[in-house]
Write a protein that holds these residues in place. Structure first.
Motif, PDB file in Angstrom:
ATOM      1  N   GLY A  62      17.250  31.617   2.851  1.00 15.55           N
ATOM      2  CA  GLY A  62      18.668  31.705   3.164  1.00 15.55           C
ATOM      3  C   GLY A  62      19.356  30.381   3.372  1.00 15.55           C
ATOM      4  O   GLY A  62      20.504  30.348   3.825  1.00 15.55           O
ATOM      5  N   VAL A  63      18.684  29.288   3.035  1.00 16.23           N
ATOM      6  CA  VAL A  63      19.248  27.941   3.197  1.00 16.23           C
ATOM      7  C   VAL A  63      19.762  27.455   1.848  1.00 16.23           C
ATOM      8  O   VAL A  63      19.107  27.647   0.820  1.00 16.23           O
ATOM      9  N   ASP A  64      20.930  26.825   1.842  1.00 17.42           N
ATOM     10  CA  ASP A  64      21.525  26.357   0.592  1.00 17.42           C
ATOM     11  C   ASP A  64      20.632  25.324  -0.087  1.00 17.42           C
ATOM     12  O   ASP A  64      19.804  24.670   0.544  1.00 17.42           O
ATOM     13  N   GLN A  65      20.817  25.162  -1.395  1.00 20.24           N
ATOM     14  CA  GLN A  65      19.865  24.379  -2.177  1.00 20.24           C
ATOM     15  C   GLN A  65      19.916  22.885  -1.854  1.00 20.24           C
ATOM     16  O   GLN A  65      18.896  22.201  -1.921  1.00 20.24           O
ATOM     17  N   GLN A  66      21.073  22.380  -1.490  1.00 17.75           N
ATOM     18  CA  GLN A  66      21.136  20.956  -1.165  1.00 17.75           C
ATOM     19  C   GLN A  66      20.405  20.653   0.139  1.00 17.75           C
ATOM     20  O   GLN A  66      19.708  19.650   0.257  1.00 17.75           O
ATOM     21  N   THR A  67      20.531  21.524   1.123  1.00 13.86           N
ATOM     22  CA  THR A  67      19.822  21.315   2.389  1.00 13.86           C
ATOM     23  C   THR A  67      18.319  21.476   2.195  1.00 13.86           C
ATOM     24  O   THR A  67      17.526  20.719   2.771  1.00 13.86           O
ATOM     25  N   ASN A 100       0.816  -1.221   0.000  1.00 15.56           N
ATOM     26  CA  ASN A 100       0.000   0.000   0.000  1.00 15.56           C
ATOM     27  C   ASN A 100       0.845   1.266   0.000  1.00 15.56           C
ATOM     28  O   ASN A 100       0.451   2.285   0.553  1.00 15.56           O
ATOM     29  N   ASN A 101       2.017   1.225  -0.637  1.00 22.48           N
ATOM     30  CA  ASN A 101       2.795   2.444  -0.860  1.00 22.48           C
ATOM     31  C   ASN A 101       2.227   3.121  -2.104  1.00 22.48           C
ATOM     32  O   ASN A 101       2.446   2.663  -3.227  1.00 22.48           O
ATOM     33  N   VAL A 102       1.477   4.202  -1.919  1.00 23.10           N
ATOM     34  CA  VAL A 102       0.620   4.725  -2.993  1.00 23.10           C
ATOM     35  C   VAL A 102       1.058   6.079  -3.547  1.00 23.10           C
ATOM     36  O   VAL A 102       0.410   6.595  -4.458  1.00 23.10           O
ATOM     37  N   MET A 103       2.144   6.651  -3.043  1.00 27.31           N
ATOM     38  CA  MET A 103       2.537   7.989  -3.478  1.00 27.31           C
ATOM     39  C   MET A 103       3.806   7.939  -4.337  1.00 27.31           C
ATOM     40  O   MET A 103       4.666   7.083  -4.169  1.00 27.31           O
ATOM     41  N   TYR A 104       3.908   8.914  -5.258  1.00 26.35           N
ATOM     42  CA  TYR A 104       5.091   9.087  -6.097  1.00 26.35           C
ATOM     43  C   TYR A 104       5.457  10.562  -6.043  1.00 26.35           C
ATOM     44  O   TYR A 104       4.679  11.421  -6.454  1.00 26.35           O
ATOM     45  N   PHE A 105       6.651  10.868  -5.521  1.00 28.42           N
ATOM     46  CA  PHE A 105       7.090  12.251  -5.372  1.00 28.42           C
ATOM     47  C   PHE A 105       8.317  12.526  -6.235  1.00 28.42           C
ATOM     48  O   PHE A 105       9.187  11.664  -6.388  1.00 28.42           O
ATOM     49  N   GLU A 106       8.393  13.748  -6.764  1.00 29.58           N
ATOM     50  CA  GLU A 106       9.594  14.215  -7.434  1.00 29.58           C
ATOM     51  C   GLU A 106      10.099  15.479  -6.749  1.00 29.58           C
ATOM     52  O   GLU A 106       9.317  16.295  -6.257  1.00 29.58           O
ATOM     53  N   THR A 107      11.421  15.612  -6.740  1.00 24.65           N
ATOM     54  CA  THR A 107      12.084  16.739  -6.092  1.00 24.65           C
ATOM     55  C   THR A 107      13.193  17.236  -7.020  1.00 24.65           C
ATOM     56  O   THR A 107      13.376  16.715  -8.109  1.00 24.65           O
ATOM     57  N   GLY A 108      13.952  18.230  -6.575  1.00 22.70           N
ATOM     58  CA  GLY A 108      15.076  18.697  -7.363  1.00 22.70           C
ATOM     59  C   GLY A 108      15.751  19.902  -6.739  1.00 22.70           C
ATOM     60  O   GLY A 108      15.078  20.849  -6.326  1.00 22.70           O
ATOM     61  N   GLN A 109      17.081  19.847  -6.645  1.00 22.27           N
ATOM     62  CA  GLN A 109      17.828  20.978  -6.101  1.00 22.27           C
ATOM     63  C   GLN A 109      17.580  22.222  -6.955  1.00 22.27           C
ATOM     64  O   GLN A 109      17.690  22.185  -8.177  1.00 22.27           O
ATOM     65  N   GLY A 110      17.264  23.311  -6.302  1.00 23.36           N
ATOM     66  CA  GLY A 110      17.029  24.577  -6.975  1.00 23.36           C
ATOM     67  C   GLY A 110      15.585  25.029  -6.967  1.00 23.36           C
ATOM     68  O   GLY A 110      15.306  26.193  -7.266  1.00 23.36           O
ATOM     69  N   SER A 111      14.662  24.116  -6.620  1.00 17.29           N
ATOM     70  CA  SER A 111      13.246  24.494  -6.674  1.00 17.29           C
ATOM     71  C   SER A 111      12.905  25.600  -5.681  1.00 17.29           C
ATOM     72  O   SER A 111      12.122  26.500  -5.992  1.00 17.29           O
ATOM     73  N   ALA A 112      13.511  25.568  -4.494  1.00 17.97           N
ATOM     74  CA  ALA A 112      13.209  26.600  -3.505  1.00 17.97           C
ATOM     75  C   ALA A 112      13.742  27.962  -3.945  1.00 17.97           C
ATOM     76  O   ALA A 112      13.093  28.994  -3.755  1.00 17.97           O
ATOM     77  N   LEU A 113      14.930  27.960  -4.556  1.00 23.01           N
ATOM     78  CA  LEU A 113      15.489  29.216  -5.050  1.00 23.01           C
ATOM     79  C   LEU A 113      14.657  29.756  -6.209  1.00 23.01           C
ATOM     80  O   LEU A 113      14.378  30.961  -6.286  1.00 23.01           O
ATOM     81  N   SER A 114      14.226  28.888  -7.112  1.00 20.96           N
ATOM     82  CA  SER A 114      13.445  29.355  -8.257  1.00 20.96           C
ATOM     83  C   SER A 114      12.110  29.939  -7.820  1.00 20.96           C
ATOM     84  O   SER A 114      11.526  30.768  -8.522  1.00 20.96           O
ATOM     85  N   ALA A 115      11.625  29.515  -6.650  1.00 16.24           N
ATOM     86  CA  ALA A 115      10.384  30.066  -6.100  1.00 16.24           C
ATOM     87  C   ALA A 115      10.631  31.227  -5.137  1.00 16.24           C
ATOM     88  O   ALA A 115       9.691  31.729  -4.529  1.00 16.24           O
ATOM     89  N   ASN A 116      11.901  31.630  -5.011  1.00 16.32           N
ATOM     90  CA  ASN A 116      12.285  32.675  -4.059  1.00 16.32           C
ATOM     91  C   ASN A 116      11.791  32.330  -2.655  1.00 16.32           C
ATOM     92  O   ASN A 116      11.233  33.160  -1.941  1.00 16.32           O
ATOM     93  N   ALA A 117      12.031  31.062  -2.277  1.00 20.12           N
ATOM     94  CA  ALA A 117      11.466  30.564  -1.023  1.00 20.12           C
ATOM     95  C   ALA A 117      12.467  29.714  -0.247  1.00 20.12           C
ATOM     96  O   ALA A 117      12.081  28.820   0.492  1.00 20.12           O
ATOM     97  N   HIS A 118      13.755  30.010  -0.396  1.00 21.41           N
ATOM     98  CA  HIS A 118      14.781  29.188   0.254  1.00 21.41           C
ATOM     99  C   HIS A 118      15.131  29.648   1.662  1.00 21.41           C
ATOM    100  O   HIS A 118      15.823  28.935   2.398  1.00 21.41           O
ATOM    101  N   GLU A 163      21.350  27.238 -14.208  1.00 19.27           N
ATOM    102  CA  GLU A 163      21.325  28.290 -13.192  1.00 19.27           C
ATOM    103  C   GLU A 163      21.504  27.708 -11.793  1.00 19.27           C
ATOM    104  O   GLU A 163      21.933  28.419 -10.878  1.00 19.27           O
ATOM    105  N   TYR A 164      21.216  26.429 -11.641  1.00 18.83           N
ATOM    106  CA  TYR A 164      21.260  25.774 -10.324  1.00 18.83           C
ATOM    107  C   TYR A 164      22.339  24.697 -10.256  1.00 18.83           C
ATOM    108  O   TYR A 164      23.004  24.559  -9.233  1.00 18.83           O
ATOM    109  N   LEU A 165      22.510  23.934 -11.338  1.00 19.66           N
ATOM    110  CA  LEU A 165      23.605  22.970 -11.449  1.00 19.66           C
ATOM    111  C   LEU A 165      24.218  23.191 -12.825  1.00 19.66           C
ATOM    112  O   LEU A 165      23.624  22.813 -13.838  1.00 19.66           O
ATOM    113  N   TYR A 166      25.403  23.783 -12.848  1.00 20.43           N
ATOM    114  CA  TYR A 166      25.920  24.362 -14.080  1.00 20.43           C
ATOM    115  C   TYR A 166      26.375  23.332 -15.110  1.00 20.43           C
ATOM    116  O   TYR A 166      26.117  23.480 -16.304  1.00 20.43           O
ATOM    117  N   ASP A 167      27.059  22.280 -14.654  1.00 19.32           N
ATOM    118  CA  ASP A 167      27.683  21.371 -15.608  1.00 19.32           C
ATOM    119  C   ASP A 167      27.581  19.928 -15.129  1.00 19.32           C
ATOM    120  O   ASP A 167      26.961  19.631 -14.096  1.00 19.32           O
TER     121      ASP A 167
END
Length: 459
Positions: free
Chosen positions: A302-307, A282-300, A334-338
């Motif tokens: 002051g915390v670094d993107q990995q944390t 009964n594991n019914v959820m599927y989540f996606e994440t990604g470093q940089g989402s908080a910065l792109s939303a101007n909602a970080h 803009e978030y992970l350059y190379d």
């Protein structure tokens, strides 16, 4: 409180724990865009010296984002398992690193510890680790989930079959699904990113996927990656939904930018459980994440993107998902350059999520304007396979023609399975053998003209 150290005859002061964490991070473009990155390699190393000497307990006392203003912080603190944490509560971050790399940190011990670790603790220790350290510890973690098949077993490597189409054309989607199945892909999920989030369009795709799965008795799960509110509306109409999808993040404000909150996730989770569609779990959820989402939303905050990314794993863990993956290079340079930054971030994300007890996969990917190429992804694929990554994406030709980014292909998964001796989920593997798609050793077999998959309308 401020933190101080001297390194190379130079004194360094960090205003607070957030600055220590940010400056200790490996260099990445997103942190510099936010004005958080270390000003020099020497400052980065000084921050790591400070971090290594900090007790793990400090992260329970000094919240990086205040408890009063952020519901993700409240979820982390209120849900902390003090009994599980007791085993490592006496350690500093540096000592914790050494313990994780030791033989004392067995798979069973790490599994028992998972709920005692906060995202900030695992992010902190990851900042002190080389890539090989991250791989070693990730490989020791065992996280198993079940719905219609079993994901995360040792020696297994799964794929999300991703048959996206720019107009949601059933023929195009069906062709991609057929291609993927004949390459042995799709055991993690057959998951479509819809071109439109309209309930009618999503419903058509869900009925198509469920009919295909049922017709061929495929032991997997399907998902159309619509917004969670669309899925909730369709569940009320008894549309066949297996896994409920949502992109999530590590701050309350970022989740608000996605149009979600923790209460909404809880409501959707309960609705999906009530459908009782899983055959073995009964594991019914599927989540996606990604470093940089908080910065792109101007909602970080002051915390670094990995944390910030690691904090999203606390949200995911609360809902016991079947699948989680980081779309590691998707948000852009803009978030992970190379390729180097993408590789490091992927290994960090895998390490942090698995240490916290999540069934973590990875979209090893990059956008066309990043300083990365398919050779970088080939290298990352091998590292992820060694590190125990639960699943990767299977995209026709590794080129997603709807989302317009470069990912991994069906034959990439076959490559990883072959060179590392890995196999699909056991239930799906048995189906592949029964269908004559692979033999018992996992070798792909020639498909004859009369094969049912080639001679049945799939949409």
């Amino acid at each position: 409180m401020a933190y101080h150290t001297t390194l190379g005859g130079q004194g360094f002061e960090f205003a607070d724990l957030r600055q220590v964490m940010a400056c200790a991070s490996a260099a990445r473009s997103g942190d510099y865009l936010a004005g958080l990155g270390a000003s020099s390699a020497l400052q980065r190393m000084a921050a790591r010296y400070v971090l290594a000497d900090l007790p793990l307990k400090v992260f329970l006392r000094d919240a990086l984002i205040p408890y009063e203003t952020d519901n993700v912080t409240r979820l982390i603190i209120d849900g902390h398992n003090a009994q599980a944490f007791a085993k490592v509560a006496h350690l500093t971050v540096g000592d914790f690193r050494n313990w994780l790399l030791s033989d004392a940190a067995t798979p069973a011990v790490l599994a028992a510890l998972a709920t005692g670790l906060t995202p900030e603790m695992v992010a902190a220790v990851s900042k002190l680790m080389r890539n090989q350290d991250l791989i070693l510890v990730s490989q020791k973690c065992e996280v198993v989930t079940r719905f219609r098949n079993t994901i995360g077993l040792k020696g297994r490597f799964s794929t999300r079959l991703q048959p996206n189409h720019p107009t949601d054309d059933p023929k195009g989607i069906a062709a991609s699904i057929l291609d993927g199945l004949l390459y042995g892909s799709g055991d993690a999920v057959i998951g479509i990113n819809p071109a439109t989030d309209s309930p009618a369009a999503v419903s058509r795709l869900l009925y198509m996927l469920d009919g295909l799965r049922d017709r061929f008795a495929i032991p997997t799960q399907s998902c159309v990656l619509c917004h969670i509110t669309t899925a909730m509306e369709l569940m009320e109409q008894s549309v066949p939904i297996d896994l409920v999808f949502q992109s999530i993040a590590g701050t309350e404000k970022t989740n608000q930018s996605f149009g979600i909150n923790l209460a909404l996730l809880q409501e959707a989770h309960e609705a999906a459980l009530s459908l009782n569609r899983g055959s073995i779990g009964n594991n019914v959820m599927y989540f996606e994440t990604g470093q940089g989402s908080a910065l792109s939303a101007n909602a970080h905050a002051g915390v670094d993107q990995q944390t910030c990314e690691a904090r999203a794993y606390a949200v995911a863990r609360h809902f016991k998902p079947h699948l989680v993956n980081s779309v590691v290079g998707f948000i852009g340079p803009e978030y992970l350059y190379d390729g180097k930054q993408i590789t490091r971030a992927a290994l960090e994300d895998l390490f942090c999520a698995r240490l916290m007890g999540l069934p973590m996969g990875m979209d090893a990917c990059y956008t066309n304007h990043a300083a990365a190429d398919q050779d970088d992804m080939d290298n990352l694929l091998v590292l992820l396979g060694v590190a125990g990554c639960a699943f990767i994406m299977g995209v026709p030709g590794a080129d997603d023609i709807m989302l317009n980014y470069q990912s991994t292909s069906f034959h990439d998964a076959q490559f990883v399975r072959r060179v590392l001796g890995l196999r699909p989920a056991p239930e799906f593997e048995a189906w592949l053998i029964q269908q004559g798609i692979t033999d018992e050793q996992g070798t792909l077999l020639p498909i004859v003209a009369g094969h049912p998959l080639l001679n049945t309308k799939m949409y």
